[in-house]
Scaffold this active site. Sequence first.
Site, PDB file in Angstrom:
ATOM      1  N   SER A 120       0.822  -1.215   0.000  1.00  0.00           N
ATOM      2  CA  SER A 120       0.000   0.000   0.000  1.00  0.00           C
ATOM      3  C   SER A 120       0.847   1.251   0.000  1.00  0.00           C
ATOM      4  O   SER A 120       0.337   2.334  -0.268  1.00  0.00           O
ATOM      5  CB  SER A 120      -0.853   0.104   1.261  1.00  0.00           C
ATOM      6  OG  SER A 120      -1.383  -1.088   1.647  1.00  0.00           O
ATOM      7  N   HIS A 141      -2.226  -3.247  -6.654  1.00  0.00           N
ATOM      8  CA  HIS A 141      -2.777  -2.845  -5.351  1.00  0.00           C
ATOM      9  C   HIS A 141      -4.279  -3.110  -5.304  1.00  0.00           C
ATOM     10  O   HIS A 141      -5.082  -2.305  -5.773  1.00  0.00           O
ATOM     11  CB  HIS A 141      -2.452  -1.366  -5.101  1.00  0.00           C
ATOM     12  CG  HIS A 141      -2.832  -0.882  -3.744  1.00  0.00           C
ATOM     13  ND1 HIS A 141      -3.378   0.356  -3.518  1.00  0.00           N
ATOM     14  CD2 HIS A 141      -2.751  -1.480  -2.531  1.00  0.00           C
ATOM     15  CE1 HIS A 141      -3.608   0.492  -2.224  1.00  0.00           C
ATOM     16  NE2 HIS A 141      -3.241  -0.603  -1.614  1.00  0.00           N
ATOM     17  N   GLU A 153      -5.331  -0.824  -8.344  1.00  0.00           N
ATOM     18  CA  GLU A 153      -4.378   0.178  -8.842  1.00  0.00           C
ATOM     19  C   GLU A 153      -3.180  -0.564  -9.429  1.00  0.00           C
ATOM     20  O   GLU A 153      -2.680  -1.519  -8.811  1.00  0.00           O
ATOM     21  CB  GLU A 153      -3.882   1.053  -7.684  1.00  0.00           C
ATOM     22  CG  GLU A 153      -4.790   2.207  -7.368  1.00  0.00           C
ATOM     23  CD  GLU A 153      -4.221   3.091  -6.251  1.00  0.00           C
ATOM     24  OE1 GLU A 153      -3.770   4.197  -6.561  1.00  0.00           O
ATOM     25  OE2 GLU A 153      -4.229   2.663  -5.092  1.00  0.00           O
ATOM     26  N   ASN A 191      -4.936   6.123  -1.686  1.00  0.00           N
ATOM     27  CA  ASN A 191      -4.543   6.528  -0.334  1.00  0.00           C
ATOM     28  C   ASN A 191      -3.970   7.945  -0.287  1.00  0.00           C
ATOM     29  O   ASN A 191      -4.057   8.616   0.733  1.00  0.00           O
ATOM     30  CB  ASN A 191      -3.547   5.527   0.258  1.00  0.00           C
ATOM     31  CG  ASN A 191      -4.260   4.239   0.670  1.00  0.00           C
ATOM     32  OD1 ASN A 191      -5.447   4.257   0.977  1.00  0.00           O
ATOM     33  ND2 ASN A 191      -3.549   3.133   0.658  1.00  0.00           N
TER      34      ASN A 191
HETATM   35  P1  NAD Z   1      -2.196  -9.443   7.175  1.00  0.00           P
HETATM   36  O1  NAD Z   1      -1.439  -9.150   8.413  1.00  0.00           O
HETATM   37  O2  NAD Z   1      -3.641  -9.796   7.273  1.00  0.00           O
HETATM   38  O3  NAD Z   1      -1.480 -10.654   6.360  1.00  0.00           O
HETATM   39  C1  NAD Z   1      -0.100 -10.737   6.124  1.00  0.00           C
HETATM   40  C2  NAD Z   1       0.271 -12.229   6.029  1.00  0.00           C
HETATM   41  O4  NAD Z   1       1.623 -12.302   5.568  1.00  0.00           O
HETATM   42  C3  NAD Z   1       0.192 -12.960   7.368  1.00  0.00           C
HETATM   43  O5  NAD Z   1      -0.639 -14.102   7.241  1.00  0.00           O
HETATM   44  C4  NAD Z   1       1.651 -13.349   7.635  1.00  0.00           C
HETATM   45  O6  NAD Z   1       1.804 -14.600   8.295  1.00  0.00           O
HETATM   46  C5  NAD Z   1       2.182 -13.421   6.214  1.00  0.00           C
HETATM   47  N1  NAD Z   1       3.648 -13.389   6.150  1.00  0.00           N
HETATM   48  C6  NAD Z   1       4.495 -12.609   6.858  1.00  0.00           C
HETATM   49  N2  NAD Z   1       5.771 -12.906   6.532  1.00  0.00           N
HETATM   50  C7  NAD Z   1       5.716 -13.893   5.600  1.00  0.00           C
HETATM   51  C8  NAD Z   1       6.694 -14.637   4.900  1.00  0.00           C
HETATM   52  N3  NAD Z   1       7.999 -14.421   5.088  1.00  0.00           N
HETATM   53  N4  NAD Z   1       6.289 -15.584   4.022  1.00  0.00           N
HETATM   54  C9  NAD Z   1       4.968 -15.811   3.831  1.00  0.00           C
HETATM   55  N5  NAD Z   1       3.984 -15.133   4.477  1.00  0.00           N
HETATM   56  C10 NAD Z   1       4.362 -14.201   5.354  1.00  0.00           C
HETATM   57  O7  NAD Z   1      -1.975  -8.180   6.221  1.00  0.00           O
HETATM   58  P2  NAD Z   1      -2.883  -7.696   4.984  1.00  0.00           P
HETATM   59  O8  NAD Z   1      -3.854  -6.680   5.466  1.00  0.00           O
HETATM   60  O9  NAD Z   1      -3.348  -8.903   4.248  1.00  0.00           O
HETATM   61  O10 NAD Z   1      -1.791  -6.902   4.113  1.00  0.00           O
HETATM   62  C11 NAD Z   1      -0.904  -7.570   3.250  1.00  0.00           C
HETATM   63  C12 NAD Z   1      -0.331  -6.572   2.260  1.00  0.00           C
HETATM   64  O11 NAD Z   1      -1.411  -5.964   1.528  1.00  0.00           O
HETATM   65  C13 NAD Z   1       0.460  -5.427   2.889  1.00  0.00           C
HETATM   66  O12 NAD Z   1       1.510  -5.086   2.030  1.00  0.00           O
HETATM   67  C14 NAD Z   1      -0.577  -4.301   2.951  1.00  0.00           C
HETATM   68  O13 NAD Z   1      -0.006  -3.026   2.946  1.00  0.00           O
HETATM   69  C15 NAD Z   1      -1.338  -4.548   1.661  1.00  0.00           C
HETATM   70  N6  NAD Z   1      -2.699  -3.997   1.603  1.00  0.00           N
HETATM   71  C16 NAD Z   1      -3.522  -4.032   2.701  1.00  0.00           C
HETATM   72  C17 NAD Z   1      -4.812  -3.517   2.608  1.00  0.00           C
HETATM   73  C18 NAD Z   1      -5.752  -3.539   3.801  1.00  0.00           C
HETATM   74  O14 NAD Z   1      -6.748  -2.802   3.802  1.00  0.00           O
HETATM   75  N7  NAD Z   1      -5.508  -4.377   4.784  1.00  0.00           N
HETATM   76  C19 NAD Z   1      -5.270  -2.985   1.398  1.00  0.00           C
HETATM   77  C20 NAD Z   1      -4.425  -3.000   0.281  1.00  0.00           C
HETATM   78  C21 NAD Z   1      -3.133  -3.499   0.402  1.00  0.00           C
END
Ligand code: NAD
Length: 292
Positions: A120, A141, A153, A191
Amino acid sequence: MSEITTIGIVGAGQMGTGIAHVCSLGGYDVLVSDLSQERLDASRTRMSQNMARQASKGAIAQADADAAMKRIQFSTELGQMAHADLVIEAATEDEKVKRAIFADLQSVMNKDAFLATNTSSLSVTRLAASTDRPERFIGLHFMNPVPVMKLVELIRGIQTNEATYEMAKGLVDRLEKTHATAEDFPAFIVNRILMPMINEAVYALYEGVGTVESIDRAMRLGANHPMGPLELADFVGLDTCLAVMRVLHEELADTKYRPCPLLVKYVEAGWLGRKADRGFYDYRGETPVPTR
Ligand code: NAD
């Protein structure tokens, strides 16, 4: 590589689970990886519940949901990504974590396969430069919740080639979503615009221009927003809102992006919004109650 048939997803949290969900319904074979079997099991359970909910509403056929679940393989072994034509990284928003994943992936991935990140806020150009395939690297994204939100995106790093961009547009079309292309500047488009609006709403509250309820009502009914900005901030997570404002403030070096001290205070209190049961509203009772 012209055709994508198998998509790998690294990180099975809220976003990875949603991305796997839409890719398998879109007819792709999907490989999902995370650190532990527990996280993968939780992802599979959440995904099948979400698909069942869509089927019960008539949005998808139950048979399509069943077929989609069969197209997904869950494994803690990153080695499975050798079969992927595209890998989408959706792991924790931490540059060190993402770089370590890319380093592990490049030893197993097909040399012609594409790599994407769902970050993000991190620089796509900088992440791309840390891999062995910067020209076949792109920001994809997705929005949360992925099965519901129509937009993806697309963020090209300065190294991203045209074939990679075309591949990403084709993927978004096949998922029946719509893309908006953003240049690789902090927080991209959604964002960059949304978070300063939320931050301004917190300033309006901080300065006493309005109460939580009057600010949200004003923007719902006066600007036709489906949710007020403070309600939306609670939905996104106040820690996430603050993190994005800090990236904008630091990387664009403009005081107009300074995070509101009241937003900082809520985060320091652990009042992070819905996920913590308290933010600008208190969600512990029957109906949300404003906390100011
Ligand atoms: P989350 O915490 O729900 O999930 C992240 C996952 O990554 C976890 O299950 C964790 O165990 C896993 N992980 C961590 N290290 C790892 C590794 N080395 N190998 C494999 N898996 C690993 O987070 P999320 O909300 O799903 O966000 C994930 C990404 O998406 C981030 O980059 C975030 O910025 C982006 N994002 C989030 C949103 C939102 O609204 N939550 C929206 C768009 C983008």
